[in-house]
Design a protein around this motif. Sequence first.
Motif, PDB file in Angstrom:
ATOM      1  N   UNK A 158      11.044 -14.446 -10.439  1.00 34.07           N
ATOM      2  CA  UNK A 158      12.115 -14.724 -11.413  1.00 34.07           C
ATOM      3  C   UNK A 158      13.098 -15.744 -10.833  1.00 34.07           C
ATOM      4  N   UNK A 159      13.408 -15.595  -9.556  1.00 27.98           N
ATOM      5  CA  UNK A 159      14.346 -16.528  -8.917  1.00 27.98           C
ATOM      6  C   UNK A 159      13.741 -17.933  -8.873  1.00 27.98           C
ATOM      7  N   UNK A 164      17.686 -10.398  -2.965  1.00 31.70           N
ATOM      8  CA  UNK A 164      16.327 -10.173  -2.428  1.00 31.70           C
ATOM      9  C   UNK A 164      16.400  -9.928  -0.925  1.00 31.70           C
ATOM     10  N   UNK A 165      17.170 -10.790  -0.249  1.00 28.10           N
ATOM     11  CA  UNK A 165      17.280 -10.657   1.210  1.00 28.10           C
ATOM     12  C   UNK A 165      17.878  -9.305   1.607  1.00 28.10           C
ATOM     13  N   UNK A 166      18.775  -8.796   0.741  1.00 24.30           N
ATOM     14  CA  UNK A 166      19.391  -7.495   1.045  1.00 24.30           C
ATOM     15  C   UNK A 166      18.402  -6.357   0.799  1.00 24.30           C
ATOM     16  N   UNK A 167      17.486  -6.555  -0.172  1.00 21.67           N
ATOM     17  CA  UNK A 167      16.521  -5.490  -0.513  1.00 21.67           C
ATOM     18  C   UNK A 167      15.396  -5.398   0.514  1.00 21.67           C
ATOM     19  N   UNK A 188       3.356  -9.364 -14.301  1.00 23.25           N
ATOM     20  CA  UNK A 188       3.934  -8.139 -13.722  1.00 23.25           C
ATOM     21  C   UNK A 188       3.354  -6.907 -14.408  1.00 23.25           C
ATOM     22  N   UNK A 189       3.196  -6.995 -15.739  1.00 26.16           N
ATOM     23  CA  UNK A 189       2.641  -5.853 -16.484  1.00 26.16           C
ATOM     24  C   UNK A 189       1.215  -5.568 -16.038  1.00 26.16           C
ATOM     25  N   UNK A 200       0.817  -1.220   0.000  1.00 21.75           N
ATOM     26  CA  UNK A 200       0.000   0.000   0.000  1.00 21.75           C
ATOM     27  C   UNK A 200       0.850   1.270   0.000  1.00 21.75           C
ATOM     28  N   UNK A 201       1.945   1.234   0.764  1.00 30.67           N
ATOM     29  CA  UNK A 201       2.721   2.469   0.958  1.00 30.67           C
ATOM     30  C   UNK A 201       3.887   2.632  -0.021  1.00 30.67           C
ATOM     31  N   UNK A 202       4.506   1.516  -0.464  1.00 28.28           N
ATOM     32  CA  UNK A 202       5.557   1.607  -1.491  1.00 28.28           C
ATOM     33  C   UNK A 202       5.254   0.534  -2.558  1.00 28.28           C
ATOM     34  N   UNK A 203       4.129   0.711  -3.276  1.00 33.75           N
ATOM     35  CA  UNK A 203       3.655  -0.350  -4.180  1.00 33.75           C
ATOM     36  C   UNK A 203       4.666  -0.729  -5.264  1.00 33.75           C
ATOM     37  N   UNK A 204       5.391   0.249  -5.787  1.00 33.47           N
ATOM     38  CA  UNK A 204       6.334  -0.047  -6.877  1.00 33.47           C
ATOM     39  C   UNK A 204       7.482  -0.915  -6.360  1.00 33.47           C
ATOM     40  N   UNK A 205       7.996  -0.567  -5.168  1.00 32.54           N
ATOM     41  CA  UNK A 205       9.110  -1.339  -4.592  1.00 32.54           C
ATOM     42  C   UNK A 205       8.648  -2.759  -4.254  1.00 32.54           C
ATOM     43  N   UNK A 206       7.417  -2.845  -3.743  1.00 30.45           N
ATOM     44  CA  UNK A 206       6.907  -4.165  -3.373  1.00 30.45           C
ATOM     45  C   UNK A 206       6.721  -5.030  -4.616  1.00 30.45           C
ATOM     46  N   UNK A 207       6.189  -4.424  -5.677  1.00 28.19           N
ATOM     47  CA  UNK A 207       5.972  -5.174  -6.923  1.00 28.19           C
ATOM     48  C   UNK A 207       7.309  -5.664  -7.479  1.00 28.19           C
ATOM     49  N   UNK A 208       8.336  -4.792  -7.402  1.00 29.71           N
ATOM     50  CA  UNK A 208       9.662  -5.174  -7.920  1.00 29.71           C
ATOM     51  C   UNK A 208      10.211  -6.372  -7.133  1.00 29.71           C
ATOM     52  N   UNK A 209       9.987  -6.342  -5.833  1.00 28.75           N
ATOM     53  CA  UNK A 209      10.462  -7.432  -4.969  1.00 28.75           C
ATOM     54  C   UNK A 209       9.751  -8.750  -5.316  1.00 28.75           C
ATOM     55  N   UNK A 210       8.458  -8.632  -5.529  1.00 30.49           N
ATOM     56  CA  UNK A 210       7.660  -9.812  -5.885  1.00 30.49           C
ATOM     57  C   UNK A 210       8.133 -10.383  -7.232  1.00 30.49           C
TER      58      UNK A 210
END
Lengths: 214, 372
Positions: free
Chosen positions: A79-80, A105-108, B45-46, A64-74
């Motif tokens: 991918x992994x 991922x663990x570092x992010x 993702x998109x 909710x608060x950092x949606x772009x960062x969360x999506x990137x993490x997901x």
Amino acid sequence: MKINILIHFLHLFNFYQNMKKQVLLVVAVLAMVVLTTSCQKVPQEQIDAAKAAVESVKAVQADLYVPAEYAALQDSLQAVLAAVEIQKSKTFKNFDAVKLQLEGIMATVPQVTANAAAAKEQVRIATEGEVVAINTILEENRVLITKAPKGKEGAAVLEEIKNEMTLIETAVAEVNQMLANGDFLGAQVKAKAAKESAMSINTELTEAIAKVKR
Amino acid sequence: MRKLLKGILIAGIIVVVGGVTSIIAINMKPDPPVVEMDQARLALAAARNIKAETYARETFEQARLLYDSAMACWNRENSKFFLNRDFSGVIQMAKLSEQTSALAAELSLKSSSTIEATVKTKLKYLSKLVDEVNVLSRFPLSPRIMDRLAKGKLALSEGQAAFAQDMLVQSNLKVTEAETHLEVAHKEAYKVINNYFGHYNTWKSWKEQTIRESKQKKITSILVDKFAGKCYVYKNGQLTNEFDAELGKNWIGDKRQKGDRATPEGLYKVVDKKEGHRTKYYKALLINYPNDEDKKQFNAEIANGTLSKKSKIGGLIEIHGDGGKGTDWTDGCVALTNSDMDKIYKLVQNGTPVTIIGSAVSLDVILNDKKQ
């Protein structure tokens, strides 16, 4: 003829007996090479830890608060997981790259968690500030009501304003409840609306009083 | 030496045969669905990036489940002996997930733009409605209507705030809530006011009749305009005095029975002048409420059941002093300030006509004036 064949077979048998050690050595070396290259273990513990870490980020409402960062993490985690299956499909498996990605991922995760907490705190502080501002405006409005003209229409307008003030007070109580429950985004929207309404009453009263003074 | 050579030869044959067999086996091994899974993941993702999770929730959830199933299937196939692996199911699910993600993305775009357009249209319509209701709310309306109006305005404000923060779903919910409250408030307020002004032609003829009679009979007549909150005095058909008047709390309604705190409308006359100990409101001019028309109306209401048989018609309607409170406070009387009461008291006598009307001006004119 039969004896010749038998003799030849015995020669071969003797040869096999003599070379048995050497052949076994070759086979063992080959088996070792195959085993060391094809049976590298899946880093399951690291995968599970990464999955849990991403879940923990969702628990602090990063979606909710950092949606772009969360999506990137997901996306990174997906991918992994795909990369793990790719390696598992191979004859000669190598999870070194996967391990590096999991470490990434663990570092992010702590960074995203901190960013979500900071964004959440920012919304909370801003909303609490709005509540203070609303209460100040409401207080001011109560004073202005006593000074407002009470002509025929004025009385009806004041009645309406009092009604709206009561609803704004209810809205402020709801905002406080939402803040206590951790629904900061919902509280923020409600507080903004309440402030807007309180401000509009303030303007209406100020203008009405100014009109009478003129 | 010969034995050694033979050994090397046989070992070589074993290695070559083993190698060739391995190469053939590796070539026969099915290719993992890397491309398909990559495409499915990127499509998912998109779709997430354009908020399909919010605006095309079910379709996005289907795509996600298909992707997860494909991953689980891939994992299952990988655990089999490599020659027994079959990735066709994984590929099928990955492709289906990709297609569903694309559909979710498309639906999300459509849905969000539809909601955005709907909210924009509603916000525009409701802002106009609020302006209209604001005009109507200048009339004394029931607490129920006022409550609806206030709730509607606050919900509209929340809808606007959510819209500004791109929270379209929440905005739509609040705007819809505002629409319900404001439409009801507008409808009910307009109904009340329209009903009130339904008697406008009668009031107009009463006013004309009052002024005409004052002129023809060379007498003093009183005209009370409830909507304007004024009390006018005419002498020989000419307006001589104008006073601010305060009325019953429910002045906008017709007086129907005792205790309804409404100020009656009709053609009356002064039947008694009171001062000193005879009135508690400084000075008073008692009028002949209920007149014959009021009694007829009251009896009709009792007969048709719109009033209880226990109802009483009431009385003691006066033009009296102690006004100037700035609000409509009486039980149905017309209150003037004491200084105005002194003036009017001198101008009238028993028998002076007192005409009480709802408004001397039509609703259209009032609404246009207020909008301006």
